[in-house]
Design an enzyme around this catalytic site. Structure first.
Site, PDB file in Angstrom:
ATOM      1  N   HIS A  50       0.923  -1.265  -0.018  1.00  0.00           N
ATOM      2  CA  HIS A  50       0.049   0.062  -0.179  1.00  0.00           C
ATOM      3  C   HIS A  50       0.884   1.368   0.020  1.00  0.00           C
ATOM      4  O   HIS A  50       0.180   2.364  -0.213  1.00  0.00           O
ATOM      5  CB  HIS A  50      -1.050  -0.046   1.296  1.00  0.00           C
ATOM      6  CG  HIS A  50      -0.394   0.174   2.397  1.00  0.00           C
ATOM      7  ND1 HIS A  50      -0.010  -0.745   3.230  1.00  0.00           N
ATOM      8  CD2 HIS A  50      -0.102   1.626   3.164  1.00  0.00           C
ATOM      9  CE1 HIS A  50       0.340  -0.019   4.667  1.00  0.00           C
ATOM     10  NE2 HIS A  50       0.296   1.430   4.425  1.00  0.00           N
ATOM     11  N   ASP A  81       0.412  -7.556   1.343  1.00  0.00           N
ATOM     12  CA  ASP A  81       0.747  -6.196   1.680  1.00  0.00           C
ATOM     13  C   ASP A  81       2.052  -6.058   1.542  1.00  0.00           C
ATOM     14  O   ASP A  81       2.825  -5.169   2.465  1.00  0.00           O
ATOM     15  CB  ASP A  81       0.246  -5.684   3.033  1.00  0.00           C
ATOM     16  CG  ASP A  81       0.109  -4.066   2.871  1.00  0.00           C
ATOM     17  OD1 ASP A  81       0.202  -3.425   1.937  1.00  0.00           O
ATOM     18  OD2 ASP A  81       0.116  -3.675   3.989  1.00  0.00           O
ATOM     19  N   SER A 157       4.541   2.384   8.029  1.00  0.00           N
ATOM     20  CA  SER A 157       4.465   1.299   7.185  1.00  0.00           C
ATOM     21  C   SER A 157       5.330   0.825   6.179  1.00  0.00           C
ATOM     22  O   SER A 157       6.076   1.793   5.416  1.00  0.00           O
ATOM     23  CB  SER A 157       3.207   1.647   6.283  1.00  0.00           C
ATOM     24  OG  SER A 157       2.074   1.690   7.038  1.00  0.00           O
TER      25      SER A 157
END
Length: 305
Positions: A50, A81, A157
């Protein structure tokens, strides 16, 4: 507490950060920013899908020195992911993705990343739980996650979760909005094989058995009976699927594929991916008997753009 322990812990943490921080980079794509970790000295960087998803022409990596490099998207796997980038520039120092399952609840871990654009932020916490599951995009489920109370915020992230030796034990991926002390990371034993496949093929194609299943903790009696503490329990079987044709039924426990013990659904997916679509030997514990089945999975379905 021994008064000398805190200074010693502080010194060891300082050394860990000094050793690992040069391998943690900022990843920018359009107006968004996340974190990445160098996994190979010739420029391969692991981050979240993402973070990398969008316009690949705008992908850039900024090193801790401040140098900015154009990044190429090597491979992307939204289901886990994870994504792999590559940059050309000076030699980089990689960090090890630790494949073993040595994490324990209560173990100290360190997160390094770029939360809210505060680059190189270091936070300390513990492993709060293992084998967590969270809803993913398009109805998927992220399983086998590491839960930690190390502060993780937007921008972390794709950054590493490190153990006390400096090995990467997770790739930070998600927070729950408005929750405190709840961060999640993709376990390194998952990130390791996904990254290797992305570097080689650019995508992960997952052959299908035709089951809905979850990783489960076994009771002490069941664990003693089958020789492992966890397994994959089948909840449903699709009509006409390879699993249906082989005789698998709801309630069956999948224990092993070949020589690989199955502790969670990710272990099953890994074994099927690395089999390259060939038939696999599955060790199954039913309600009454244990049996071995040879199952030929179906090819992966094309992924929607």
């Amino acid at each position: 507490m021994n008064p000398g322990l805190l200074p010693q812990l502080s010194h060891e943490l300082e050394e860990l950060v000094a050793k690992t921080a040069p391998s943690v980079v900022a990843v920018e794509q359009g107006r968004g920013q996340g974190t990445g970790v160098v996994i190979a000295g010739d420029g391969y960087v692991l981050t979240n899908s993402h973070v990398a998803r969008g316009d690949p022409r705008s992908l850039r990596v900024r090193l801790p020195t401040g140098e900015e490099l154009t990044a190429e998207l090597v491979g992307d796997d939204p289901e886990s992911d994870l994504a792999v980038l590559r940059v050309s520039g000076p030699p980089l120092t990689p960090l090890e993705l630790h494949e073993s399952r040595r994490l324990r609840v209560g173990q100290l871990v360190v997160a390094i990343g770029n939360p809210l654009r505060f680059e190189g932020t270091v936070t300390l916490g513990v492993v709060s739980a293992l084998e967590r599951a969270l809803p993913g995009p398009r109805g998927t489920l992220f399983e086998g996650l590491v839960q930690t109370d190390a502060a993780i915020n937007p921008g972390n992230s794709g950054g590493p979760l490190l153990d006390a030796s400096g090995a990467v034990v997770g790739i930070n991926t998600a927070v729950i909005p408005q929750a405190r002390g709840l961060g999640f990371a993709i376990a390194a034993h998952t990130a390791s094989w996904v990254a290797a496949v992305l570097m080689r093929r650019g995508r992960v194609e997952r052959p299908l058995l035709g089951v809905a299943a979850r990783g489960v903790d076994l009771s002490p009696a069941d664990a003693l009976r089958v020789g492992q503490p966890r397994a994959v329990r089948i909840h449903s079987v699709s009509d006409g699927s390879p699993a249906h044709r082989s005789g698998l039924v709801p309630g069956d426990l999948l224990l092993r594929v070949g020589q690989t013990a199955l502790f969670g659904v990710d272990d099953l997916k890994r074994a099927l991916v690395l089999s390259d679509g060939s038939a696999v030997l599955v060790d199954v514990q039913g309600k009454r008997e244990r049996r071995s089945l040879e199952i030929a999975p179906e090819p992966a379905r094309p992924r929607a753009a």
